[in-house]
Motif scaffolding. Structure first.
Motif, PDB file in Angstrom:
ATOM      1  N   GLU A 397      29.248   0.352 -14.393  1.00  0.00           N
ATOM      2  CA  GLU A 397      28.351   0.123 -15.555  1.00  0.00           C
ATOM      3  C   GLU A 397      27.721   1.193 -15.892  1.00  0.00           C
ATOM      4  OE1 GLU A 397      26.274  -3.246 -18.099  1.00  0.00           O
ATOM      5  OE2 GLU A 397      27.469  -3.900 -16.453  1.00  0.00           O
ATOM      6  N   ARG A 412      26.254   2.145 -23.873  1.00  0.00           N
ATOM      7  CA  ARG A 412      26.653   1.476 -22.919  1.00  0.00           C
ATOM      8  C   ARG A 412      28.102   1.290 -22.738  1.00  0.00           C
ATOM      9  NH1 ARG A 412      23.865  -4.065 -23.220  1.00  0.00           N
ATOM     10  NH2 ARG A 412      24.954  -4.287 -21.246  1.00  0.00           N
ATOM     11  N   TYR A 413      28.697   1.748 -21.720  1.00  0.00           N
ATOM     12  CA  TYR A 413      30.004   1.405 -21.296  1.00  0.00           C
ATOM     13  C   TYR A 413      30.327   1.179 -19.902  1.00  0.00           C
ATOM     14  CZ  TYR A 413      30.241   6.274 -19.408  1.00  0.00           C
ATOM     15  OH  TYR A 413      30.293   7.311 -18.719  1.00  0.00           O
ATOM     16  N   ASN A 460      29.868  -1.095 -25.179  1.00  0.00           N
ATOM     17  CA  ASN A 460      29.177  -2.202 -25.553  1.00  0.00           C
ATOM     18  C   ASN A 460      28.857  -1.966 -27.143  1.00  0.00           C
ATOM     19  OD1 ASN A 460      26.601  -4.041 -26.184  1.00  0.00           O
ATOM     20  ND2 ASN A 460      27.551  -4.801 -24.275  1.00  0.00           N
ATOM     21  N   GLU A 463      26.603  -6.019 -28.431  1.00  0.00           N
ATOM     22  CA  GLU A 463      26.618  -6.762 -27.435  1.00  0.00           C
ATOM     23  C   GLU A 463      28.041  -7.392 -27.227  1.00  0.00           C
ATOM     24  OE1 GLU A 463      24.087  -7.191 -25.533  1.00  0.00           O
ATOM     25  OE2 GLU A 463      23.258  -5.681 -26.537  1.00  0.00           O
ATOM     26  N   GLN A 464      29.131  -6.781 -27.535  1.00  0.00           N
ATOM     27  CA  GLN A 464      30.436  -7.064 -27.619  1.00  0.00           C
ATOM     28  C   GLN A 464      31.079  -5.822 -26.737  1.00  0.00           C
ATOM     29  OE1 GLN A 464      31.915 -10.020 -28.320  1.00  0.00           O
ATOM     30  NE2 GLN A 464      29.918 -10.989 -28.759  1.00  0.00           N
ATOM     31  N   TRP A 465      31.916  -6.262 -26.115  1.00  0.00           N
ATOM     32  CA  TRP A 465      32.685  -5.181 -25.079  1.00  0.00           C
ATOM     33  C   TRP A 465      34.160  -4.908 -25.856  1.00  0.00           C
ATOM     34  CZ3 TRP A 465      30.087  -2.385 -21.929  1.00  0.00           C
ATOM     35  CH2 TRP A 465      29.091  -2.822 -21.039  1.00  0.00           C
TER      36      TRP A 465
END
Length: 796
Positions: A397, A412-413, A460, A463-465
């Motif tokens: 992460e 963010r990935y 992200n 707040e969803q991947w």
């Protein structure tokens, strides 16, 4: 099917002349002590008892005091004593109840210098014309470490700061475990082999046709310990270090007349800390952008390993060996990268901070079954089945935050990778005399491998991947290899030669779910000849000329079209269409030795076609909008490379107290090739050297040190400065049961400059700082005075 049919026919033929052995007799103890002419005990000397029809009845090796014991039926025997460097001695023996032969001396009379043994303490180098053998023993510089620590001590072998192994500066080296391919040599698995479980390392720089053709630099064969002392016993090893490096290993064995059971079990808890600095100056769309990156890495490993097996001898001519090895590891790393961007005037553009949490559990398995059948003293048939497998699950992460001019989260990935491999090998070998002075060897080999890699990157968003476009990979690689070899050897007192021919048929295919990738299928059939000739110049000097043809198949990471998204400014993409490289090598060796000085110079030259080169380029595009674009690295085939070198390995031992080993290697490359309009022609030469002094003091105390240096290297794209490495250690023994070892290793680091038309970068990273270890080894029960020796059989 034809290969499997031939293997089956050879296996059936191997059972036609089996002769059961009677066990209805009482045994008597035959013992003695093998010493030198100076009355020094010879450890590891081989003692064999033959009956009147020249059949082997029993054999063993001497312990630390030179003692041996054989349990034999009453009768008449020929006892043969052997020790490398001291020739062979045969004496008649009559056994009538318990018999002690006293002290039996071996001398150098009549020595034919196929090998010279340089001996001091329990760690020594055996120099031979066709290979070098590093006997680990209780090496103070490797104790408490792992296989890569052992390899670092071996002449001609280099281990980079990242753990990559090379031989004579060439990374195309085949690493075997007990003479066979192993999953433990893949993806850092060598860190799962404790140094305490390794008996020796064989270095073969120009293998003959009986060896598999892979590895243009040669073969490294790691032999694991397996006790052969009758009775029961073992060793317990405990160690700790700073930074945290805690290890424990137990090795046990139980041997009866027909059975030998052995097991090694170990675990490790270790921390590693790395840091460095990275600079890159890029010219993007006419503007200069400078990047300064500071990495800081904390790495942690939890690992355990096991090696279990047995030998079964239903009669004196047949041996069945089965073994299983497992290595389980959890890598848990946390890395921080600080990015600072400036323009051509040095003005600050942007500051970033990247954090990466990386977890990688992996499990490696290997199972072997070997059936060996002896026909008389000179003919032998061997059938081998090998299966190895490994599975790794990588999860990371990554978060990139902007610190200036604004405070915000850039991205963010997370990534998830599942990699696995399954390999099956079936092989048969047959050895037989041919004429008065000749012998033949022939064999068949069938191998099938499947490697898979599934990769997914997700970003992200609110707040969803969500899947990250272009970073989904589902890749499978299939490889089948069928081979056969024939080899003839002729040996006289002063002159010998060997001719061999190997044929390998390779069938490979790739499958990828990515619509932008093309599935490939390739087949190629190649012959791999070998030849060597030896001449004994005198009792102490011999020479050899050898030739071989080798292949370097692309590794899985070179074929996988996408390997990972770890740094936002750099990407490595594999090339599924890369072809194998073929190497023709000619080598001349000379071996000379006296009681005090042994030296082994060698010169070699080789030509490689379709050699591999990692092409580095830069694009202004960046997935996350960073100012200096993206640096891309991809392996390709180029025309040819001519490699040459001169090497000297030497050992000086003025007495029993002091010994000095050293090696010096000068080598160079002439590279030629073009790709995408870029010229990669380049000529360079460089050298490496190492010294290894050892002092044996009184009361069981010995000291060792090693210092190595690699001179600067350069090619068409990169430049590396000179690098030093070193270690020091000492061992204290109390009798034959307990020994304690302390060692200290200098920091491991690399520095590299890469120069391309659009950018120039300097990368420095220290993988480990100073490390110190202390370990204790205790031998117990019947095996307290028993030293392990290598498994039966040789490399196949």
């Amino acid at each position: 099917m034809k290969i499997l049919l031939w293997l089956l026919l050879l296996a059936l033929a191997g059972s036609l002349t089996a002769t059961p052995m009677s066990t209805s007799y009482e045994l008597a103890l035959l013992s003695g002590t093998v010493v030198t002419t100076d009355d020094l005990p010879l450890e590891y000397a081989t003692v064999s008892a033959y009956d009147t029809d020249s059949s082997l009845v029993e054999g063993t090796v001497t312990d630390a005091a030179g003692r041996f014991e054989l349990n034999l039926p009453n009768g008449n025997y020929r006892l043969r004593l052997e020790f490398i460097g001291l020739g062979t001695k045969t004496i008649p023996v009559e056994v009538r109840g318990a018999t002690d032969l006293g002290r039996l001396a071996l001398s150098q009379e009549g020595l034919m210098l196929d090998a010279v043994e340089v001996r001091a303490d329990k760690s020594r180098m055996n120099l031979q014309l066709d290979k070098k053998v590093f006997n680990v023993g209780e090496d103070a510089l490797a104790q408490g470490g792992v296989a890569t620590d052992v390899l670092q001590q071996v002449p001609s072998v280099a281990v980079s700061a990242e753990g990559a192994v090379s031989l004579r500066g060439n990374a195309s080296v085949t690493i075997l475990i007990n003479g066979r391919p192993s999953a433990l040599t893949d993806n850092g698995g060598l860190a799962g082999i404790p140094a305490a479980s390794i008996e020796r390392v064989e270095v073969i720089t120009n293998p003959s046709a009986k060896y598999e053709a892979a590895g243009s630099a040669g073969i490294l064969n790691i032999i694991l310990k397996k006790s052969t002392e009758k009775g029961y016993g073992g060793t317990l090893t405990l160690g700790t270090g700073v930074p945290a490096d805690h290890q424990a290993q137990i090795a046990v064995n139980l041997r009866r007349r027909k059975f030998n059971l052995f097991a090694n079990l170990g675990g490790r808890y270790a921390n590693f800390f790395g840091s460095g600095d990275f600079t890159r100056s890029s010219r993007i769309d006419g503007e200069t952008v400078n990047l300064f990156r500071v990495p800081d890495m904390d790495r942690h490993d939890d690992a355990w390993s096991g090696y279990f097996g047995f030998d079964y001898r239903p009669d004196e001519a047949t041996t069945l060996t089965a073994s299983y090895a497992i290595y389980d590891v959890l890598n848990d790393d946390f890395t921080t990268n600080s990015f600072a961007y400036t323009d051509g005037n040095g003005d600050r553009i942007r500051d970033l901070r990247q954090t990466q949490d990386y977890v990688e559990p992996g499990t490696y398995h290997q199972a072997d079954v070997v059936l060996a059948r002896q026909f008389g003293e000179d003919r032998k048939f061997t059938l081998l089945f090998n299966h190895d497998a490994w599975t790794e699950f990588e999860q990371e992460e990554i978060r990139i935050d902007e610190l200036a001019p604004e405070a915000l989260t850039v991205v963010r990935y997370r990534t998830a990778t599942e990699e696995s491999s399954r390999d099956y090998l079936l092989q048969s070998d047959y050895e037989s005399p041919f004429g008065k002075h000749g012998s033949v060897e022939l064999g068949l080999r069938a191998e099938a491998r499947v490697i898979s890699a599934d990769y997914l990157a997700e970003a992200n968003v609110n707040e969803q991947w969500e899947p990250l476009g272009g970073f989904r990979n589902d890749f499978d690689y299939f490889e089948r290899i069928g081979s056969a070899y024939f080899q003839y050897a002729y040996k006289r007192e002063k002159v010998s030669f060997q001719l061999g021919l190997r044929n390998e048929f390779t069938d490979i295919a790739t499958e990828n779910t990515d619509e932008n990738q093309t599935n490939l299928a390739k087949q190629y059939n190649r012959f791999f000849p070998s030849a060597s000739a030896r001449y004994q110049l005198s009792e102490t000097v011999s020479t050899q000329v050898s030739y071989s043809r080798r292949i370097r198949r692309p590794a899985f990471w070179q074929l996988n079209p996408f390997a990972g998204l770890r740094l936002p400014t750099s990407l490595f993409t594999g090339n599924p269409d890369i072809d194998p490289a073929f190497t023709d090598r000619l080598e001349i060796n000379l071996l000379s030795g006296t009681d005090r000085l042994t030296f082994n110079p060698a010169v070699y030259v080789s030509r490689t076609t379709d050699w591999f080169e990692n092409v580095v380029s830069q694009t202004p595009d960046n997935l996350f909008g960073l100012e200096d674009g993206t640096v891309l690295t991809t392996p390709v085939n180029l025309d040819e490379a001519i490699n040459f070198g001169a090497e000297l390995t030497a050992s000086y031992r003025p007495g029993e107290v002091f010994r000095l080993d050293g090696d010096l290697h000068y080598f160079g490359t002439r590279e030629r090739g073009e790709f995408a309009g870029r010229n990669f022609d380049y000529d360079f030469a460089t050298w490496t050297a190492s010294l290894r002094p050892q002092v044996r003091l009184k009361k069981g105390l010995s000291l060792q040190a090693r210092v190595g240096y690699s001179a600067p290297q350069e090619d068409a794209q990169t430049r590396q400065p000179g690098l030093w490495n070193g270690s020091i250690g000492g061992t204290k023994r109390w009798g034959d049961r307990l020994s304690v070892t302390v060692n200290v290793t200098a920091p491991r680091y690399f520095r590299e400059t890469t120069f391309r038309p659009t950018f120039r970068q300097i990368d420095y990273f220290q993988w480990t700082g100073w490390r110190s270890r202390i370990s204790a080894q205790y031998r117990f029960e019947r095996g307290a005075k028993a030293e392990e020796r290598r498994q039966r059989g040789s490399i196949r």
